[in-house]
Design an enzyme around this catalytic site. Structure first.
Site, PDB file in Angstrom:
ATOM      1  N   ASN A 156       8.683 -22.720  35.347  1.00 29.74           N
ATOM      2  CA  ASN A 156       7.351 -22.289  35.394  1.00 29.74           C
ATOM      3  C   ASN A 156       6.640 -23.766  35.128  1.00 29.74           C
ATOM      4  OD1 ASN A 156       4.817 -21.905  34.279  1.00 29.74           O
ATOM      5  ND2 ASN A 156       5.148 -19.797  33.883  1.00 29.74           N
TER       6      ASN A 156
ATOM      7  N   GLU B 199       3.788 -20.122  38.682  1.00 27.32           N
ATOM      8  CA  GLU B 199       2.557 -20.862  38.062  1.00 27.32           C
ATOM      9  C   GLU B 199       1.988 -21.615  38.711  1.00 27.32           C
ATOM     10  OE1 GLU B 199       0.252 -19.907  34.415  1.00 27.32           O
ATOM     11  OE2 GLU B 199       2.234 -19.992  33.387  1.00 27.32           O
TER      12      GLU B 199
ATOM     13  N   ASP C  75      10.265 -16.669  35.526  1.00 21.16           N
ATOM     14  CA  ASP C  75       9.673 -16.367  34.145  1.00 21.16           C
ATOM     15  C   ASP C  75       9.414 -15.060  33.917  1.00 21.16           C
ATOM     16  OD1 ASP C  75       8.037 -16.166  31.880  1.00 21.16           O
ATOM     17  OD2 ASP C  75       6.468 -17.469  32.588  1.00 21.16           O
TER      18      ASP C  75
ATOM     19  N   ASN D 109       8.964 -13.479  30.937  1.00 23.24           N
ATOM     20  CA  ASN D 109       7.766 -13.102  30.112  1.00 23.24           C
ATOM     21  C   ASN D 109       8.433 -12.007  29.250  1.00 23.24           C
ATOM     22  OD1 ASN D 109       5.640 -14.717  29.761  1.00 23.24           O
ATOM     23  ND2 ASN D 109       5.025 -13.992  32.051  1.00 23.24           N
TER      24      ASN D 109
ATOM     25  N   ASP E 143      12.589 -17.506  30.230  1.00 26.43           N
ATOM     26  CA  ASP E 143      12.886 -17.815  31.695  1.00 26.43           C
ATOM     27  C   ASP E 143      14.401 -17.444  31.799  1.00 26.43           C
ATOM     28  OD1 ASP E 143      10.330 -19.523  32.547  1.00 26.43           O
ATOM     29  OD2 ASP E 143      10.977 -19.859  30.470  1.00 26.43           O
TER      30      ASP E 143
ATOM     31  N   ASP F 248       4.720 -26.054  29.312  1.00 26.74           N
ATOM     32  CA  ASP F 248       5.179 -25.348  28.254  1.00 26.74           C
ATOM     33  C   ASP F 248       6.460 -24.606  28.324  1.00 26.74           C
ATOM     34  OD1 ASP F 248       3.848 -23.628  29.806  1.00 26.74           O
ATOM     35  OD2 ASP F 248       2.585 -22.465  28.213  1.00 26.74           O
ATOM     36  N   HIS F 249       7.196 -24.645  29.367  1.00 25.79           N
ATOM     37  CA  HIS F 249       8.306 -24.328  29.865  1.00 25.79           C
ATOM     38  C   HIS F 249       9.409 -25.242  30.155  1.00 25.79           C
ATOM     39  CE1 HIS F 249       7.258 -19.730  30.822  1.00 25.79           C
ATOM     40  NE2 HIS F 249       6.188 -20.458  30.627  1.00 25.79           N
TER      41      HIS F 249
END
Length: 261
Positions: free
Chosen positions: A7, A34, A149, A151, A220, A249-250
């Site tokens: 991501n 994303e 991802d 979530n 992930d 941030d991933h």
């Protein structure tokens, strides 16, 4: 072969990171989430010059997924079959490999915001639809990899604070039951097929020194069909790009698959 998911939290902002990472880690398939761009803005020419082809399902400002591959891809399907959705969250394609076709399903799963909200209800319906679609996919393509991802933290050990975050978003019983339902289709969490370091996470909040303090989540994932399980040789989280300037941030998650020639 190596297959990765990442991501990137805006491909516009992170394109050079992706190119640099591919130079250091020339994976066969890289699934991105994303993108935050429409298809016409996707850097196909740049990736082609690096030796990669791509199947893209973009969206302005939000969401967007892509399958980037060294080998040709075919039979591309965008979105979840039979589920009406105006968000670009799923793309599937068949990748031609020396050992035969491999079905790759790349998903940017719904965040869900918080239990009890409309967005959480949408997440539950989306996950129901994804499971039903994957059941059909696996019947036709048993050599399948589902990655992206999610979530969802599948277990307490996938969260830096499982007690404090219990039944909050990414940690709810409902979400974890959906993850288990995916496994019950005949999929295997490749990361958990191997001994891994404690506190292994793939996402860290930008705020409050999240990465520096390792206040992270493992959200992930790379799931493989049963027929591929004997071919799985390893699965790691590559934390290196999270240390770069202005990172996503991933972190990427990488699957090592040896199906033979």
């Amino acid at each position: 072969m190596k297959i990765a998911t990442w991501n990137v939290n805006s491909l516009t902002a992170r394109l050079q990171h992706v190119l640099d990472w591919l130079i250091a880690n020339p994976v066969d398939v890289l699934c991105l989430q994303e993108l935050k761009m429409t298809d016409d803005k996707f850097p196909l020419d740049v990736l082609k010059s690096a030796g990669y082809e791509a199947a893209v399902f973009g969206q302005k400002t939000y969401n967007g997924v892509a399958i980037v591959s060294l080998a040709p891809v075919r039979d591309v399907v965008r979105n979840i079959t039979g589920f009406s959705d105006d968000q670009s969250r799923v793309i599937a394609a068949t990748v031609e490999t020396p050992s035969g076709p491999l079905r790759v399903v790349n998903g940017y799963f719904v965040n869900g915001q918080a239990p009890g909200t409309d967005k959480f209800e949408y997440k539950m319906k989306w996950l129901d639809a994804l499971r039903d679609a994957l059941r059909q996919e696996l019947a036709s393509n048993p050599d399948l990899v589902l990655l992206g991802d999610f979530n969802i933290t599948p277990e307490d050990r996938d969260s830096f604070d499982p007690v404090g975050l219990k039944e909050t978003i990414h940690h709810t019983t409902e979400e974890r039951n959906h993850f288990k339902a995916l496994l019950d289709l005949g999929l295997k969490d490749s990361f958990r097929m191997f001994d891994q370091p404690e506190k292994s996470y793939s996402w860290w909040d930008y705020r409050m020194l999240g990465y520096q303090k390792n206040r992270g989540l493992r959200i992930d994932h790379i799931l493989v069909g049963e027929s591929l399980v004997p071919s799985v040789k390893g699965c790691i989280i590559d934390r290196v790009p999270r240390k770069w300037e202005k990172p996503s941030d991933h972190a990427p998650v990488v699957l090592d698959l040896d199906r033979g020639a």
